[in-house]
Design a protein around this motif. Structure first.
Motif, PDB file in Angstrom:
ATOM      1  N   PHE A  96       0.810  -1.221   0.000  1.00 35.48           N
ATOM      2  CA  PHE A  96       0.000   0.000   0.000  1.00 35.48           C
ATOM      3  C   PHE A  96       0.843   1.272   0.000  1.00 35.48           C
ATOM      4  N   SER A  97       2.118   1.114   0.308  1.00 38.78           N
ATOM      5  CA  SER A  97       2.948   2.321   0.400  1.00 38.78           C
ATOM      6  C   SER A  97       3.713   2.624  -0.878  1.00 38.78           C
ATOM      7  N   THR A  98       3.979   1.612  -1.727  1.00 39.18           N
ATOM      8  CA  THR A  98       4.873   1.881  -2.858  1.00 39.18           C
ATOM      9  C   THR A  98       4.395   1.289  -4.182  1.00 39.18           C
ATOM     10  N   PRO A  99       3.149   1.498  -4.536  1.00 37.43           N
ATOM     11  CA  PRO A  99       2.779   1.066  -5.888  1.00 37.43           C
ATOM     12  C   PRO A  99       3.294   2.102  -6.894  1.00 37.43           C
ATOM     13  N   TYR A 100       4.089   1.623  -7.874  1.00 38.17           N
ATOM     14  CA  TYR A 100       4.589   2.532  -8.901  1.00 38.17           C
ATOM     15  C   TYR A 100       3.426   3.353  -9.464  1.00 38.17           C
ATOM     16  N   PRO A 101       3.516   4.630  -9.680  1.00 36.48           N
ATOM     17  CA  PRO A 101       4.741   5.445  -9.589  1.00 36.48           C
ATOM     18  C   PRO A 101       4.844   6.278  -8.303  1.00 36.48           C
ATOM     19  N   GLU A 102       4.148   5.841  -7.236  1.00 30.80           N
ATOM     20  CA  GLU A 102       4.134   6.670  -6.034  1.00 30.80           C
ATOM     21  C   GLU A 102       4.636   5.914  -4.819  1.00 30.80           C
ATOM     22  N   THR A 103       5.351   6.632  -3.987  1.00 29.14           N
ATOM     23  CA  THR A 103       5.728   6.056  -2.698  1.00 29.14           C
ATOM     24  C   THR A 103       5.271   6.996  -1.597  1.00 29.14           C
ATOM     25  N   SER A 104       4.892   6.413  -0.481  1.00 32.10           N
ATOM     26  CA  SER A 104       4.469   7.223   0.660  1.00 32.10           C
ATOM     27  C   SER A 104       5.590   7.410   1.671  1.00 32.10           C
ATOM     28  N   TRP A 105       6.737   6.804   1.416  1.00 33.23           N
ATOM     29  CA  TRP A 105       7.821   6.898   2.395  1.00 33.23           C
ATOM     30  C   TRP A 105       8.583   8.196   2.231  1.00 33.23           C
ATOM     31  N   ARG A 106       9.078   8.658   3.344  1.00 36.62           N
ATOM     32  CA  ARG A 106       9.865   9.889   3.315  1.00 36.62           C
ATOM     33  C   ARG A 106      11.220   9.653   3.960  1.00 36.62           C
ATOM     34  N   LEU A 107      11.641   8.398   3.965  1.00 38.63           N
ATOM     35  CA  LEU A 107      12.971   8.065   4.461  1.00 38.63           C
ATOM     36  C   LEU A 107      13.548   7.025   3.499  1.00 38.63           C
ATOM     37  N   PRO A 108      14.861   6.796   3.564  1.00 42.78           N
ATOM     38  CA  PRO A 108      15.431   5.789   2.680  1.00 42.78           C
ATOM     39  C   PRO A 108      14.825   4.418   3.000  1.00 42.78           C
ATOM     40  N   TRP A 109      14.311   3.765   1.994  1.00 40.26           N
ATOM     41  CA  TRP A 109      13.485   2.576   2.204  1.00 40.26           C
ATOM     42  C   TRP A 109      13.768   1.567   1.121  1.00 40.26           C
ATOM     43  N   LEU A 110      13.878   0.310   1.524  1.00 47.09           N
ATOM     44  CA  LEU A 110      14.174  -0.753   0.572  1.00 47.09           C
ATOM     45  C   LEU A 110      13.251  -1.935   0.799  1.00 47.09           C
ATOM     46  N   HIS A 111      12.631  -2.360  -0.274  1.00 41.62           N
ATOM     47  CA  HIS A 111      11.869  -3.604  -0.211  1.00 41.62           C
ATOM     48  C   HIS A 111      12.561  -4.627  -1.085  1.00 41.62           C
ATOM     49  N   SER A 112      12.840  -5.787  -0.508  1.00 43.77           N
ATOM     50  CA  SER A 112      13.434  -6.844  -1.309  1.00 43.77           C
ATOM     51  C   SER A 112      12.431  -7.986  -1.469  1.00 43.77           C
ATOM     52  N   LEU A 113      12.250  -8.792  -0.419  1.00 39.78           N
ATOM     53  CA  LEU A 113      11.383  -9.970  -0.536  1.00 39.78           C
ATOM     54  C   LEU A 113      10.521 -10.126   0.718  1.00 39.78           C
ATOM     55  N   PHE A 114       9.682 -11.136   0.682  1.00 45.98           N
ATOM     56  CA  PHE A 114       8.786 -11.413   1.806  1.00 45.98           C
ATOM     57  C   PHE A 114       9.571 -11.890   3.031  1.00 45.98           C
ATOM     58  N   GLY A 115      10.506 -12.836   2.771  1.00 41.91           N
ATOM     59  CA  GLY A 115      11.117 -13.515   3.921  1.00 41.91           C
ATOM     60  C   GLY A 115      12.492 -13.028   4.303  1.00 41.91           C
ATOM     61  N   ASN A 116      12.989 -11.961   3.683  1.00 37.92           N
ATOM     62  CA  ASN A 116      14.403 -11.654   3.924  1.00 37.92           C
ATOM     63  C   ASN A 116      14.678 -10.286   4.534  1.00 37.92           C
ATOM     64  N   ALA A 117      13.647  -9.638   5.067  1.00 38.14           N
ATOM     65  CA  ALA A 117      13.859  -8.271   5.568  1.00 38.14           C
ATOM     66  C   ALA A 117      14.991  -8.218   6.603  1.00 38.14           C
ATOM     67  N   ALA A 118      15.012  -9.186   7.502  1.00 38.66           N
ATOM     68  CA  ALA A 118      16.037  -9.162   8.561  1.00 38.66           C
ATOM     69  C   ALA A 118      17.432  -9.286   7.953  1.00 38.66           C
ATOM     70  N   ALA A 119      17.566 -10.178   6.972  1.00 39.75           N
ATOM     71  CA  ALA A 119      18.889 -10.387   6.368  1.00 39.75           C
ATOM     72  C   ALA A 119      19.317  -9.176   5.536  1.00 39.75           C
ATOM     73  N   VAL A 120      18.376  -8.597   4.813  1.00 37.61           N
ATOM     74  CA  VAL A 120      18.704  -7.399   4.034  1.00 37.61           C
ATOM     75  C   VAL A 120      19.157  -6.292   4.990  1.00 37.61           C
ATOM     76  N   ALA A 121      18.453  -6.186   6.113  1.00 34.24           N
ATOM     77  CA  ALA A 121      18.824  -5.168   7.103  1.00 34.24           C
ATOM     78  C   ALA A 121      20.218  -5.440   7.656  1.00 34.24           C
ATOM     79  N   THR A 122      20.527  -6.712   7.841  1.00 31.98           N
ATOM     80  CA  THR A 122      21.876  -7.081   8.267  1.00 31.98           C
ATOM     81  C   THR A 122      22.895  -6.564   7.270  1.00 31.98           C
ATOM     82  N   GLY A 123      22.566  -6.732   5.982  1.00 31.00           N
ATOM     83  CA  GLY A 123      23.463  -6.259   4.938  1.00 31.00           C
ATOM     84  C   GLY A 123      23.624  -4.752   4.973  1.00 31.00           C
ATOM     85  N   VAL A 124      22.522  -4.062   5.204  1.00 29.86           N
ATOM     86  CA  VAL A 124      22.585  -2.598   5.288  1.00 29.86           C
ATOM     87  C   VAL A 124      23.474  -2.197   6.466  1.00 29.86           C
TER      88      VAL A 124
END
Lengths: 418, 539, 343
Positions: free
Chosen positions: C80-108
């Motif tokens: 609901f926040s990032t359907p192209y071409p609009e995003t509702s976020w106002r901070l640096p934000w990354l979506h990768s996959l359903f199950g990997n948010a924790a690991a992606v955050a580890t990478g960040v």
């Protein structure tokens, strides 16, 4: 500096020279020696400002690389076989997001039956993932291709998979020139990401894209691959100017293909990876007897160099693709790509599926392939060295008994009884 | 940043998507009528002045208060505060001590010498007010604010009416009374004391454009009670009046007061203060039926007043009184039992109700009198055009607060009448009932504040024996207000909107951004004070 | 005896108050708050997750002077926040996959560490499905490595984005589209459940806390506190979902409040595996009062209802109350009969 060194160690030391900021890994044979060496190198402080992250799965390994790369860090990981399959979802995600991650794939068969030895089933399964796939012929090119890979990845913002044959290369001791870091710095400038997670300039990365723009996004992925086709020869040349050798190996290797006596060859064997060395040796033998044979190596399987392959095979009469993987139900994978390149060339094309699950591809086998091609007895698709006795017995078993038992175990039993 | 197509987006770009189009209902800020305001006979905006008091803006709070009632220091002592009876907070713990805060503000105004500012230009209209009690003073104040020239004629020696002559000084110190009256005088209002108006009609001949009859009920009602020649029987109103004039009557050591109203209790308590060591109040019904206020009774009992419930005075003699015991019948009415008792009594004070001396309108045939009071229309005007009446002189509850309300009402009516306009009552908003509140958000008093609050609550009985609130406790008490039906600036609507569709303009002032409001209704549901309504969108 | 005076406006549970000093105000009461998730997003009316995400991220932004990078799992919040071409976020934000948010955050976090940007902090966030089910492995790995990430789970107790299917966080007896309210045991089964805050505590990470959208001050305090630690931190926020719960859109906050007041959702915080504070129940209610407004529990009530299931759910609440000591001695004596119908 020349070193008598294992292929994995050579790759690790080359990676270190590329100054990655985040390395993440989950162990799987035959990739282990690479990441073990990198852990040691990082712990010894031999890479400035580098984090080594031990993760709990390949799925997380690729995910960590995604997070790191999106944060502007040069990210590296390595895997093989089942590990690659376990990370398939983030593999596609990394290319979809356009993140220039470099990954070594220590090529290994995929189970079941579980098998730790070399073939190209793992890499071939990801040929459509959007990653660039480069195949190393030998350990020097395995090492050098990683330097090229980082440069290419970062130039076009796509991930690159460097494929090296498991055990055959990863565990082989050879004399390798370990590059001088200053030279690498000349070739590989610091990573300037196309997009980055930065509080000073925030963006949203990873939007949901519907039918209105999805095709365009996918098409742009294709455009990037085509850009890589143009870039690879240029970068290879630049590499040669700095390092004094070709990144993808000897013999006309331009980063796309390796041509070996293809100009006047009537019969050309096409292959990826380390088997090319064996084929070249046999070509030398046959050339000595006056036979017009040659070899074509594919370094860049993705993007696939249609034009270069076409030009290399334009005068060939017969083309045999020696494949270390195949697509059950149809046959050759590389062959169909070659066929696309030479549709307007009046030559015959054959597929020789060889070396699956670590079975050696010997000179003798290559000689046989050449011989039967010359004799005109080569079938369109063949599985070389196939033990028909084993197969017949299993087929008979299954015909006789509904509950014929596990196939792999049956075959092993038959082998033992022999 | 040269962003990759489609998958990487510029921040905040969703503002282009106006989700307000999803809405079926829209939130609307409302101001409902708080029950305190609804109940106040003087029409005070209680919630409104408490709002300022909560912030410690005492002068503003006082100024908001005196928009309706010019006598807060007085009313903060003698009002029976129907506002507190109506207060929604009573459903939670205890009503807000509105009266004690009012007294604090009134006292603060005297202390700080805050004055009324008349900004209206003089109208040249002259108005006569007959009587300087609460309704007369209130009318004078409101008329003076409008720029009219006001004269009050008072038959007694000093202004204040019942506030001076009916309410004992221990309940209303005279310096407080004097201070608030003089503030009205400072507006230019002329009060002529010792000036009894004999004929209201005649005053129109003196050039007054309107006359307001604001006479109090100063005549004690008499009842026939068999009595010996030497029996000493007085009426309560006279006792209180004489005491107020500094010429208290001789009552003796033992006094019996007959009646059950506040005046009876005042008389008994006054008797004690005049030296009686025993004061007995005889009332023919039970405590539950007693018209006197509970607070008054409690204070009386505290002072040693003795109550004789279910008793009537059947005979008075010198030094004694005979009472008959009563019993309730099945309908709850007291019936004689034939059982008698003698009490020692040096004097008997009758407190059986009061009447208004209406001789001033003798001969005015167009003015109707019914049941001892003057008939008025909805604008408090009598049958004689230009003659208005209020307070005790018209039907209604006879309290000072009610009289103040009459004064305000009459002043507005007179003002309109003088301009040949008919006075239009403002629409009363819907009531802010308790079920509209979301009481979760009113937090528990901090532990350190609780004892202070408790002390403040105990002090709220306007007895001069106990001091009023200090500034600190007044602010605590004010802050107990739930602000029923009126925004108090809690930011809830601003905070709880999942769509950031509430704009905070400043503290306590919000707007709905209809571009984005999806109409979920959380803001209305979570508004502590019920100041947001959801209204159906019309397509 | 006089009634104790219980209420007082200042220091209230409301978002703000004009009488409060600057330092006492919630982040959400500031007209210039970050609005990390801004207007125009496509969340349903009354979405608890949209609210929770803004509450949490705004607090984190305030705590770090705006230096936050957020990683988001697939799910409602992402869709609901990032359907192209609009995003509702106002901070640096990354979506990768359903199950990997924790690991992606580890990478960040690893990248930031390598870059020497220790002032920039990382938040990973996902729904209950992305957290307790499909993303559990990477999350556990992140905890085990003690990566410098605050992981926030917005728990609406089912897979809402895919159309309300059961997750490992779906409560017993709840109806979802894969736990239909039919048969002898209608709704989700009474299993051991998957109590992720407790599992997180078992990793011994520096900070674990639960919160709801009904107590903003508590939620903000916990986010801010979480940002004072280095290492892995976990915040589990209950966010009612009108669509999936079958509740009225205006009841979102009220239901979250009821969930804690009945004892079904204990609000607490833990440091290095030990509970350090619990939020006491202020006006205790029976679970029925929480469950009844939700259609997903409708089959428990009425003539063909299941009082035995209701009883079993009450038993869970009672167990929580004992385990987390959710009642204060004097709170137990409080008379709740005078509550506002909307309280």
């Amino acid at each position: 500096m020349l070193k008598q060194i294992e292929g994995s160690r050579a790759v690790a030391e080359t990676i270190a020279a590329c100054r990655p900021a985040v390395i993440c890994a989950y162990p799987i044979s035959p990739q282990t020696h690479i990441v073990e060496a990198l852990d040691e190198i990082v712990r010894m402080g031999q890479i400035d400002d580098c984090e080594f992250v031990n993760v709990e799965s390949e799925f997380s390994a690729m995910s960590v690389a995604i997070g790191a790369s999106a944060t502007g860090a040069r990210a590296y990981t390595a895997t093989a076989s089942q590990g690659l399959l376990f990370m398939v979802e983030p593999v596609y995600n990394a290319s979809g997001l356009g993140l220039p991650i470099v990954m070594t794939l220590a090529n290994r068969a995929i189970g079941a039956p579980i098998n730790i030895w070399n073939d190209h089933s793992d890499a071939m399964s990801q040929r459509d993932s959007g990653w660039i796939q480069l195949y190393a012929q030998d350990n020097q090119s395995a090492a050098d291709l990683h330097i090229l890979a980082f440069r290419l990845a970062e130039e076009i913002s796509l991930p690159v998979m460097v494929c090296m044959d498991g055990f055959i290369l990863t565990h082989a001791m050879e004399e390798i020139d370990i590059v001088d870091r200053d030279l690498v710095d000349k070739f590989l400038p610091p990573f300037v990401p196309r997009q980055v997670l930065d509080p000073a300039d925030p963006v949203s990365i990873g939007a949901m894209v519907g039918p209105e723009a999805f095709t365009e996004v996918r098409y742009l992925a294709h455009v990037k691959q085509l850009q890589a086709l143009e870039l690879l020869p240029k970068l290879s040349k630049e590499f040669e100017e700095i390092f004094g050798r070709r990144a993808a190996g000897e013999h006309d290797a331009d980063g796309l293909i390796t041509k070996y006596f293809t100009d006047d060859a009537e019969i050309v064997l096409v292959a990826l990876g380390s088997v090319l060395g064996t084929i070249k040796d046999v070509v030398d033998e046959l050339r000595a007897t006056g036979q017009k044979v040659g070899a074509l190596g594919i370094t860049s399987f993705r993007p696939f160099p249609l034009d270069a392959v076409h030009d290399a095979l334009v005068d060939a009469k017969k083309v045999v693709v020696v494949e270390r993987a195949f697509a059950p139900g149809i046959g050759g994978i590389v062959s169909s790509n070659i066929r696309t390149a030479i549709t307007n060339i009046p030559c015959q094309i054959f597929t020789a599926v060889s070396g699956l699950g670590g079975r050696p591809i010997t000179r003798e086998l290559i000689r046989k392939i050449f011989a039967s091609t010359v004799a005109g007895t080569m079938p369109a698709l063949t599985f070389t060295d196939l033990n028909y006795d084993l197969i017949d017995r299993e087929i008979e078993r299954t015909n006789q008994n509904r509950r014929s038992g596990p196939m792999a175990e049956n075959l092993l039993k038959d082998l033992g009884a022999k | 940043m040269d962003k990759p197509f489609a998958i990487t987006l510029n921040i905040g770009s969703s503002l282009a998507n106006h989700t307000g189009s999803w809405r079926n209902e829209r939130p609307v800020y409302v101001n409902r009528l708080p029950p305190c305001n609804d109940a106040c006979p003087a029409g005070e905006d209680v919630q409104g002045w408490l709002y300022e008091g909560e912030a410690g803006n005492y002068e503003q709070a006082w100024r908001n208060l005196v928009r309706d009632n010019p006598l807060p220091a007085i009313m903060g002592r003698i009002c029976y505060h129907p506002c507190q009876t109506a207060c929604n907070r009573a459903e939670l713990d205890e009503a807000v001590g509105i009266n004690s805060v009012e007294r604090f503000l009134g006292d603060e105004a005297i202390k700080q010498n805050w004055q009324f500012n008349v900004t209206a230009a003089p109208t040249g209209k002259r108005i006569l007010i007959i009587g300087s009690g609460p309704s007369g003073l209130s009318a004078a104040y409101h008329l003076a604010l409008k720029g009219h020239s006001v004269t009050i004629r008072e038959s007694a020696a000093a202004p204040g009416g019942m506030m001076r002559y009916g309410i004992p000084a221990y309940r209303l110190p005279r310096e407080i009374l004097d201070a608030e009256i003089s503030r009205i005088v400072n507006m230019g209002v002329v009060i002529e004391c010792n000036t009894k108006v004999e004929n209201a009609e005649a005053t129109f001949g003196e050039g007054f454009d309107a006359v307001f009859l604001a006479i109090g009920a100063h005549l004690g009602k008499r009842a026939f009670i068999p009595a010996g020649d030497t029996a000493r029987i007085l009426d309560a109103v006279s006792v209180l009046h004489m005491t107020a004039d500094g010429q208290p009557p001789m009552l003796g050591r033992r006094v019996v007061v007959y009646g059950g109203g506040n005046t009876a209790l005042d008389a008994a308590r006054t008797a004690r203060r005049l030296g009686a060591y025993e004061a007995i109040v005889v009332y023919r019904r039970t405590q539950e039926k007693m018209p006197a206020h509970e607070v008054e009774l409690k204070e009386a009992l505290d002072e040693g007043i003795v109550m004789r419930w279910l008793s009537t005075v059947s005979r008075v003699d010198e030094g004694s009184v005979t009472i008959e015991k009563m019993a309730l019948d099945e309908k709850g009415f007291p019936q004689p039992t034939g059982e008698f008792e003698n009490l020692d009594a040096d004097s008997v004070i009758l407190a059986l109700g009061q009447e208004v001396d209406l001789s001033v309108i003798n001969g005015m045939t167009e003015v109707n009198v019914d049941d001892g009071v003057v008939e008025v229309d909805g604008f408090l005007m009598t049958g004689r055009r230009g003659l208005f009446a209020g307070g005790d002189a018209v039907p209604g509850e006879r309290t000072a607060t009610n009289a103040i309300g009459h004064g305000k009402h009459a002043a507005r009516a007179i003002n309109s009448w003088l301009q040949d306009q008919s006075f239009v009552h403002a629409d009363r908003p819907d009531l802010a009932s308790f079920d509209r509140l979301n009481t979760w958000y009113y937090s528990d008093a901090p532990k350190t504040v609780r004892p202070k609050l408790d002390a403040a609550r105990r002090a709220s009985n306007f007895s001069e024996v106990v001091q009023g609130l200090d500034a600190e406790t007044a602010v605590f008490e004010a802050r107990r207000c739930l602000s029923c039906g009126n925004c108090f600036g809690c930011d809830n609507c601003f905070g709880v909107c999942p769509d950031n569709a509430v704009i905070k303009i400043e503290s306590g002032k919000y707007e709905i951004n209809l571009d984005y409001c999806k109409g979920c209704g959380i803001c209305a549901n979570e508004c502590p004070c019920g100041a947001i309504d959801m209204e159906l969108e019309r397509s | 005896m006089s009634t104790p005076l219980k209420f007082y406006q200042v220091g209230s549970f409301a978002v703000g108050n004009r009488l409060l000093a600057e330092g006492q105000l919630s982040e959400q009461s500031h007209p210039d708050r970050t609005n990390s998730l801004t207007s125009g997003h496509r969340a349903c009316q009354g979405c608890g997750e949209a609210l929770g995400a803004r509450y949490a991220l705004d607090a984190a932004m305030a705590a770090t002077d705006g230096k936050i990078v957020a990683v988001n799992a697939t799910g409602c919040l992402e869709v609901f926040s990032t359907p192209y071409p609009e995003t509702s976020w106002r901070l640096p934000w990354l979506h990768s996959l359903f199950g990997n948010a924790a690991a992606v955050a580890t990478g960040v976090a690893a990248a930031l560490r390598a870059q020497g940007k220790s002032d920039i902090r990382v938040i990973a966030q996902g729904g209950d499905g992305g957290t307790v089910d499909i993303g559990f492995g990477p999350l556990s790995g992140m905890f085990e490595r003690n990566d410098d990430v605050l992981y926030i789970c917005y728990d609406n107790e089912a897979y809402m984005n895919t159309g309300v299917q059961r997750s490992g966080a779906t409560p017993p007896a709840a109806r979802t589209n894969t736990t239909h309210a039919v048969g002898t045991n209608p709704g989700a089964s009474f299993t051991q459940g998957k109590n992720l805050p407790v599992i997180a505590m078992a990793h011994g990470i520096p900070y674990v806390a639960t919160a709801t959208v009904a107590d903003l001050h508590d939620l903000e305090a916990k986010v801010k506190k979480a940002m004072t630690y280095r290492g892995a931190r976990y915040l589990h926020i209950l966010v009612p979902c009108p669509l999936g719960w079958g509740s009225r859109s205006e009841e979102t906050i009220q239901l979250a409040r009821m969930a804690t007041e009945c004892g079904l959702f204990p609000v607490f915080e833990a440091e290095y595996g030990e509970v350090i504070t619990t939020k006491k129940i202020r006006r205790q209610v029976p679970v029925e009062k929480y469950l009844k407004p939700q259609k997903r529990f409708a089959h428990l009530f009425g003539t063909n209802g299941h009082p035995e299931l209701l009883q079993a759910i009450q038993a869970i609440a009672d167990k929580n109350i004992t385990k987390y000591q959710l009642l204060e001695a004097d709170a137990q004596e409080q008379d709740t009969s005078k509550e506002s119908s909307r309280g």
